[in-house]
Enzyme design. Structure first.
Site, PDB file in Angstrom:
ATOM      1  N   HIS A  58       0.846  -1.107  -0.014  1.00 41.98           N
ATOM      2  CA  HIS A  58       0.052  -0.127   0.049  1.00 41.98           C
ATOM      3  C   HIS A  58       0.791   1.065   0.075  1.00 41.98           C
ATOM      4  O   HIS A  58       0.543   2.016  -0.838  1.00 41.98           O
ATOM      5  CB  HIS A  58      -0.872  -0.069   1.144  1.00 41.98           C
ATOM      6  CG  HIS A  58      -1.515   1.310   1.268  1.00 41.98           C
ATOM      7  ND1 HIS A  58      -2.560   1.876   0.555  1.00 41.98           N
ATOM      8  CD2 HIS A  58      -1.500   2.129   2.669  1.00 41.98           C
ATOM      9  CE1 HIS A  58      -2.894   3.077   1.282  1.00 41.98           C
ATOM     10  NE2 HIS A  58      -2.241   3.243   2.555  1.00 41.98           N
ATOM     11  N   HIS A  82       3.669   7.395   5.253  1.00 44.04           N
ATOM     12  CA  HIS A  82       2.113   8.014   5.610  1.00 44.04           C
ATOM     13  C   HIS A  82       1.408   7.633   6.919  1.00 44.04           C
ATOM     14  O   HIS A  82       0.954   7.952   7.381  1.00 44.04           O
ATOM     15  CB  HIS A  82       1.431   8.417   4.397  1.00 44.04           C
ATOM     16  CG  HIS A  82       0.825   7.363   3.857  1.00 44.04           C
ATOM     17  ND1 HIS A  82       1.080   6.443   2.985  1.00 44.04           N
ATOM     18  CD2 HIS A  82      -0.680   6.931   4.513  1.00 44.04           C
ATOM     19  CE1 HIS A  82       0.008   5.484   2.857  1.00 44.04           C
ATOM     20  NE2 HIS A  82      -1.169   5.654   3.579  1.00 44.04           N
ATOM     21  N   GLU A  86       0.859   6.564  12.739  1.00 38.97           N
ATOM     22  CA  GLU A  86      -0.512   5.881  13.393  1.00 38.97           C
ATOM     23  C   GLU A  86      -0.557   4.318  13.452  1.00 38.97           C
ATOM     24  O   GLU A  86      -1.162   4.054  14.495  1.00 38.97           O
ATOM     25  CB  GLU A  86      -1.476   6.281  12.109  1.00 38.97           C
ATOM     26  CG  GLU A  86      -2.802   5.822  12.635  1.00 38.97           C
ATOM     27  CD  GLU A  86      -3.604   6.315  13.634  1.00 38.97           C
ATOM     28  OE1 GLU A  86      -2.939   7.413  14.253  1.00 38.97           O
ATOM     29  OE2 GLU A  86      -4.716   6.135  14.146  1.00 38.97           O
ATOM     30  N   ASP A  87       0.394   3.741  12.759  1.00 35.72           N
ATOM     31  CA  ASP A  87       0.172   2.218  12.720  1.00 35.72           C
ATOM     32  C   ASP A  87       1.493   1.599  13.597  1.00 35.72           C
ATOM     33  O   ASP A  87       1.443   0.363  13.788  1.00 35.72           O
ATOM     34  CB  ASP A  87      -0.109   1.793  11.333  1.00 35.72           C
ATOM     35  CG  ASP A  87      -1.262   2.069  10.805  1.00 35.72           C
ATOM     36  OD1 ASP A  87      -2.244   2.374  11.517  1.00 35.72           O
ATOM     37  OD2 ASP A  87      -1.620   1.897   9.661  1.00 35.72           O
ATOM     38  N   ASP A 149      -3.453   8.367  -0.750  1.00 35.85           N
ATOM     39  CA  ASP A 149      -3.786   7.016  -0.009  1.00 35.85           C
ATOM     40  C   ASP A 149      -5.396   6.680  -0.283  1.00 35.85           C
ATOM     41  O   ASP A 149      -5.564   5.482  -0.210  1.00 35.85           O
ATOM     42  CB  ASP A 149      -3.681   7.859   1.491  1.00 35.85           C
ATOM     43  CG  ASP A 149      -4.011   6.988   2.548  1.00 35.85           C
ATOM     44  OD1 ASP A 149      -3.733   5.737   2.296  1.00 35.85           O
ATOM     45  OD2 ASP A 149      -4.809   7.160   3.556  1.00 35.85           O
ATOM     46  N   ASP A 270     -20.821  13.776 -26.290  1.00 43.59           N
ATOM     47  CA  ASP A 270     -19.534  13.875 -25.934  1.00 43.59           C
ATOM     48  C   ASP A 270     -18.698  12.919 -25.044  1.00 43.59           C
ATOM     49  O   ASP A 270     -18.084  13.202 -24.446  1.00 43.59           O
ATOM     50  CB  ASP A 270     -19.075  15.375 -25.453  1.00 43.59           C
ATOM     51  CG  ASP A 270     -20.054  15.410 -24.142  1.00 43.59           C
ATOM     52  OD1 ASP A 270     -20.921  14.635 -23.781  1.00 43.59           O
ATOM     53  OD2 ASP A 270     -19.812  16.505 -23.365  1.00 43.59           O
TER      54      ASP A 270
HETATM   55 MN    MN Z   1      -2.800   4.672   4.012  1.00 42.17          MN
END
Ligand code: MN
Length: 709
Positions: A58, A82, A86-87, A149, A270
């Site tokens: 990811h 990123h 958090e993780d 993300d 279109d």
């Molecule tokens: Mn993420």
């Protein structure tokens, strides 16, 4: 001709290949890229995606999306990292020391946005959430990483269970796709919309997809046979070098068009737009003219987004023409630069400059600024600038209740504003506030993203001091209302006390006293009487006088309705004093200041003390109509060139003009100058003016004016 569907399986690259690609694209920064790769492999090693893939896939794919947008390498490194705050057990400081402050701050910003809980996607709230996301990010690159993300999460959404899938798709469609649109990042907007469409409306999606794939072949053949060759020919004749391409409208926008215009898919003309990219702005208009020569333009279908860019700064010429066999074809004509911006929007600013060996170091929003400068010549630069400001530099703060509801308050709002916004009672009883779990002072300025909890106590009452820092009208009026109520209670109690004293003095029962009072004074009910006494509008001694003598009070002076002006006039029942500081005279504009239980003090409008009182106790100051008879003392100051006999000349002038001197004080200074202060009495303002004018005529007087304090 290959028309690439964005929804076609994207060729899966091995993770190492992605890293190598990134390093190749950013050779000057490949060390940081490899270092970040190593770190995420280590820290996220035990984590897996719902698909069963290692979590790192990811992160690499997000970084790849950013690289494809040509973002700078700092953003790409931040993309790799990123989720690390958090993780995993990694700190901001560690990221900062390894990769620098910018990377750490972008990662922190993405983490912050990740913690925002979107509770409903109704249009009004969705707009606020969009603004919140932009306001939360100090650096717009944070938003771009978040979009990348989200894009990768949407691409891999099928691995999640249905409810979660729908929630994420809905959030994407109402919050993230519009942000991508606003930032002009067309590539991401298009993919986010189509992916959301697929999950939210699978039947409709399938229908549109089928229709497009069936009609594309015909359309493509038609363009190739009847349109493109003609265009190429005229461009060649004109000596214009252009890139001609065409691609289908994205599915979600086609579907939206059928809904918006209430038409069938077959009636959308279109589906395939022809895009012509040229070198210069002039050429855009030349090409437009050439196309209108070859094909018949459809009236009302020409749009000049070059001189009048869209709010997201999109620029292009659009025109729809009728080509052979009566088919409608849409053309988009733009320069290379406009094209880059149309595809990548704000991200185009960070476009990596190959060969410089250096990353482009962007200043946030400088892209917008330079663009705005470029279009200063356009018809509505002011409006456009205003729009950008409103959209990106919000004057509002977005904060959360403990339950996660989003509130929008004007910037500068405090916990007290927040409390009153929730409910007047919450405001009236608030004793303290927690912001993000920490106690803050009540005058703390809220920031976007703050979660605010108000601590209340039934004992607590609003504090007039709050008026100094609250910014919302709801809080202001709530506090003022409470002060008024408080004051009223105090006046009532004070009035009751005075009546009780009078009753004792006169040895009467309460009813006897009231009966007696009603003979002499007109009043509606006892409460009115108490209020008049308590506030000092009616003095106790006056009332005693009325009761013991034959004199009659006509009526209690009252706040005259409407104007808000209290008429004191010549009613001698009102207990008032003239302020010693400014010494007003009849004819001045005056204000009364209530001193509870002690009557009213009258100040002249320009008085400094009055100004202070008005600012700090606005509820106690009111405009007064005041026109009494008699003589009133006031002060004047005279600057003179000192000479023998000047003082007696001035005093004579004052006497000649029917005024008396009560006090005078002279102070001589060097250089033969002197200042003389007089306290004199006059009938009213015009009388005072006459005296001042007369003094000014005395030889040697340099100036004469009234003294207010
Ligand atoms: Mn993420």
């Amino acid at each position: 001709m290959a028309i690439i569907f964005i929804l076609m399986a994207i060729k899966e690259l091995k993770l190492d290949e992605i890293v190598d690609q990134l390093a190749k694209k950013y050779p000057h920064d490949k060390d940081r890229i490899y270092q970040a790769f190593e770190l995420i492999q280590e820290r996220h090693r035990d984590q897996k995606r719902a698909s069963g893939e290692p979590y790192v896939s990811h992160l690499l794919n997000v970084a790849k999306i950013l690289a494809d947008l040509n973002m700078d390498s700092t953003t790409v490194v931040a993309g790799l990292l990123h989720d690390i705050l958090e993780d995993t057990e990694t700190s901001f400081e560690e990221i900062e020391s390894l990769f620098g402050r910018e990377v750490a701050e972008i990662v922190e910003g993405v983490t912050k946005i990740g913690k925002i809980r979107f509770r409903n996607f109704k249009e009004a709230q969705a707009e606020n959430f969009r603004k919140l996301i932009i306001a939360t990010a100090n650096d717009i690159r944070v938003v771009i990483v978040k979009l990348a993300d989200r894009l990768h999460n949407m691409r891999t959404l099928s691995h999640l269970r249905r409810e979660k899938r729908l929630r994420i798709a809905e959030e994407t469609l109402s919050i993230y796709a519009p942000i991508a649109h606003r930032l002009g990042i067309w590539e991401i907007k298009r993919d986010l919309e189509d992916l959301s469409f697929r999950h939210l409306y699978p039947k409709e999606f399938e229908k549109v997809r089928k229709f497009v794939s069936q009609s594309l072949e015909d359309l493509e053949a038609y363009l190739k046979k009847f349109v493109i060759p003609k265009v190429r020919e005229v461009l060649k004749e004109a000596g214009i070098d252009a890139e001609i391409s065409y691609r289908p409208k994205h599915l979600y926008s086609l579907w939206q068009k059928t809904i918006r215009k209430n038409i069938n898919l077959e009636d959308v003309h279109d589906i395939l737009g022809v895009r012509i990219v040229v070198d210069s702005l002039q050429e855009c208009y030349v090409v437009l003219g050439l196309i209108h020569n070859v094909f018949k333009p459809v009236p009302g279908k020409f749009k000049d987004y070059i001189s009048l860019p869209k709010p997201n700064l999109y620029q292009s010429l659009h025109t729809t023409v009728m080509a052979d066999k009566g088919k409608l074809v849409e053309f988009q004509i733009r320069t290379r630069e406009m094209h880059l911006r149309a595809e990548k929007g704000i991200a185009a600013h960070w476009a990596y400059k190959e060969g410089t060996g250096k990353a482009d170091k962007p200043e946030v929003f400088s892209w917008l600024r330079s663009l705005v400068e470029n279009i200063q010549g356009s018809r509505n630069p002011g409006e456009l600038l205003d729009h950008i400001k409103r959209e990106l530099f919000s004057e509002e703060v977005f904060v959360f209740t403990p339950a996660g509801d989003l509130l929008v308050l004007p910037s500068g709002a405090t916990p007290v504003d927040f409390a009153y916004h929730i409910h007047t009672e919450v405001g009236n009883h608030c004793v303290g506030a927690k912001v993000n779990g920490r106690i803050v002072p009540l005058n703390y300025r809220l920031r976007s993203g703050d979660q605010v909890e108000i601590i209340t106590s039934t004992q607590k009452k609003p504090n007039p001091q709050w008026l100094k820092f609250v910014v919302t009208s709801k809080a202001k009026s709530g506090i003022k209302q409470y002060i008024k109520k408080l004051e009223r209670e105090r006046f009532l109690n004070e009035g009751r006390r005075i009546i009780e004293r009078i009753r004792e003095n006169l040895h009467l029962t309460h009813n006897e006293l009231m009966e007696k009072l009603r003979e002499k004074v007109r009043f509606k009910d006892e409460e009115e009487l108490y209020l008049a006494l308590g506030s000092g509008r009616l003095s106790a001694s006056r009332l005693m006088g009325v009761l013991t003598q034959k004199k009659k009070v006509r009526r209690i002076p009252s706040h005259s309705k409407g104007s808000g002006v209290v008429s004191l006039g010549d009613l001698d029942s009102v207990m008032y004093e003239v302020a010693g500081c400014c010494r007003p005279v009849p004819g001045d504009e005056v204000y009364g200041v209530v001193r509870s239980g002690r009557g009213i003090v009258i100040h002249e409008k320009g008085c400094a003390n009055l100004r202070y009182l008005r600012e700090n106790f606005p509820e106690k100051v009111f405009k007064v109509r005041w026109s009494p008879q008699g003589r009133f003392r006031t002060r004047i100051r005279v600057h003179v060139k000192d000479r023998i006999g000047i003082l007696s000349d001035i005093t004579r002038k004052i006497a000649d003009n029917d005024s008396n001197i009560w006090e005078s004080y002279t102070k001589a200074s060097a250089e033969g100058k002197a200042v003389m202060d007089f306290t004199i009495d006059v009938i009213d303002k015009s009388h005072l003016r006459k005296v001042i004018k007369a003094i000014r005529d005395v030889e040697g007087v340099r100036s004469c004016s009234r003294v207010y304090t």
